[in-house]
Write a protein that holds these residues in place. Structure first.
Motif, PDB file in Angstrom:
ATOM      1  N   UNK A 111       0.841  -1.200   0.000  1.00 44.78           N
ATOM      2  CA  UNK A 111       0.000   0.000   0.000  1.00 44.78           C
ATOM      3  C   UNK A 111       0.875   1.248   0.000  1.00 44.78           C
ATOM      4  N   UNK A 112       0.899   1.964  -1.092  1.00 43.84           N
ATOM      5  CA  UNK A 112       1.785   3.115  -1.234  1.00 43.84           C
ATOM      6  C   UNK A 112       1.384   4.293  -0.358  1.00 43.84           C
ATOM      7  N   UNK A 113       0.141   4.336   0.099  1.00 46.57           N
ATOM      8  CA  UNK A 113      -0.303   5.466   0.931  1.00 46.57           C
ATOM      9  C   UNK A 113      -0.003   5.254   2.420  1.00 46.57           C
ATOM     10  N   UNK A 114       0.401   4.066   2.808  1.00 47.67           N
ATOM     11  CA  UNK A 114       0.718   3.755   4.208  1.00 47.67           C
ATOM     12  C   UNK A 114       2.121   4.275   4.538  1.00 47.67           C
ATOM     13  N   UNK A 115       2.284   4.801   5.747  1.00 47.74           N
ATOM     14  CA  UNK A 115       3.602   5.211   6.232  1.00 47.74           C
ATOM     15  C   UNK A 115       4.064   4.224   7.292  1.00 47.74           C
ATOM     16  N   UNK A 116       5.259   3.686   7.110  1.00 50.18           N
ATOM     17  CA  UNK A 116       5.855   2.770   8.078  1.00 50.18           C
ATOM     18  C   UNK A 116       7.082   3.459   8.664  1.00 50.18           C
ATOM     19  N   UNK A 117       7.126   3.528   9.993  1.00 48.61           N
ATOM     20  CA  UNK A 117       8.244   4.134  10.703  1.00 48.61           C
ATOM     21  C   UNK A 117       8.993   3.032  11.424  1.00 48.61           C
ATOM     22  N   UNK A 118      10.313   3.008  11.290  1.00 51.54           N
ATOM     23  CA  UNK A 118      11.091   1.986  11.973  1.00 51.54           C
ATOM     24  C   UNK A 118      12.518   2.426  12.207  1.00 51.54           C
ATOM     25  N   UNK A 119      13.152   1.829  13.192  1.00 52.23           N
ATOM     26  CA  UNK A 119      14.559   2.085  13.482  1.00 52.23           C
ATOM     27  C   UNK A 119      15.404   1.188  12.591  1.00 52.23           C
ATOM     28  N   UNK A 120      16.292   1.775  11.811  1.00 48.10           N
ATOM     29  CA  UNK A 120      17.145   1.044  10.883  1.00 48.10           C
ATOM     30  C   UNK A 120      16.298   0.274   9.872  1.00 48.10           C
ATOM     31  N   UNK A 121      15.268   0.927   9.365  1.00 48.35           N
ATOM     32  CA  UNK A 121      14.295   0.313   8.471  1.00 48.35           C
ATOM     33  C   UNK A 121      14.932  -0.193   7.179  1.00 48.35           C
ATOM     34  N   UNK A 122      15.984   0.495   6.693  1.00 47.42           N
ATOM     35  CA  UNK A 122      16.648   0.030   5.471  1.00 47.42           C
ATOM     36  C   UNK A 122      17.154  -1.399   5.653  1.00 47.42           C
ATOM     37  N   UNK A 123      17.645  -1.708   6.838  1.00 39.60           N
ATOM     38  CA  UNK A 123      18.112  -3.051   7.168  1.00 39.60           C
ATOM     39  C   UNK A 123      16.940  -4.029   7.160  1.00 39.60           C
ATOM     40  N   UNK A 124      15.864  -3.675   7.873  1.00 43.24           N
ATOM     41  CA  UNK A 124      14.688  -4.550   7.952  1.00 43.24           C
ATOM     42  C   UNK A 124      14.096  -4.817   6.571  1.00 43.24           C
TER      43      UNK A 124
END
Length: 179
Positions: A111-124
């Motif tokens: 879903x392109x409209x959803x925002x996901x926030x995470x620590x070190x998300x590039x890794x995940x």
């Protein structure tokens, strides 16, 4: 064993209440019935916090996702999928299979409209990719955002939250610590 955990009702489904920390509630999602109730709620959210637990750092060799957590406000969910017993080395019971979870994760992260926030998300995100899950939603990596805020600060989540001492011994408060 999970039978010792108190239960609470989430989206009309009794769910294992794993812990309560500073007013936040963490639910352990370990059955398909619980996951479907959680997923129905997840799909109504526009911004979600996500963290991924893995067996290590090398997603392109043999390390894999063992669990995912999602949260909003003071409500958080942990979905174990590949934890192994430290004594027997066998798969722990009471967890979902990643092959079963994959289409649901794919639907959510597509879903392109959803925002996901995470620590070190590039890794995940790389771990999800290796598991066949393409992430198309908007991503916010707190580690990168923190670096933009203060390029000299260490990027570990514990440091971002609590603070650190610089090379000269001066205290730099984190997001949580306001001293």
């Amino acid at each position: 064993m999970l039978a010792n955990h108190p239960y609470d009702v989430v989206n009309k489904v009794p769910m294992s209440k794993w812990d309560t920390v500073n007013g936040s509630t963490v639910y352990l999602v370990h059955t398909k019935h619980e996951f479907l109730a959680f997923f129905e709620l997840l799909m109504t959210k526009k911004r979600v916090f996500c963290d991924t637990e893995t067996t290590g750092f090398n997603m392109f060799v043999n390390d894999r996702i063992v669990g995912s957590s999602f949260g909003w406000g003071s409500t958080h969910f942990y979905i174990p999928c590949r934890h192994v017993d430290s004594v027997t080395g066998g798969r722990q019971p009471d967890q979902l299979d990643m092959d079963w979870l994959r289409p649901y994760y794919q639907e959510f992260f597509a879903q392109e409209e959803i925002e996901v926030v995470g620590q070190n998300w590039k890794f995940d995100e790389k771990f999800y990719y290796v598991d066949g899950i393409i992430v198309k939603c908007k991503r916010h990596d707190t580690r990168i955002l923190w670096h933009l805020f203060n390029e000299n600060a260490p990027g570990a989540l514990k440091v971002i939250a609590s603070g650190w001492r610089d090379d000269l011994g001066r205290w730099n408060p984190g997001i949580v610590d306001s001293s």
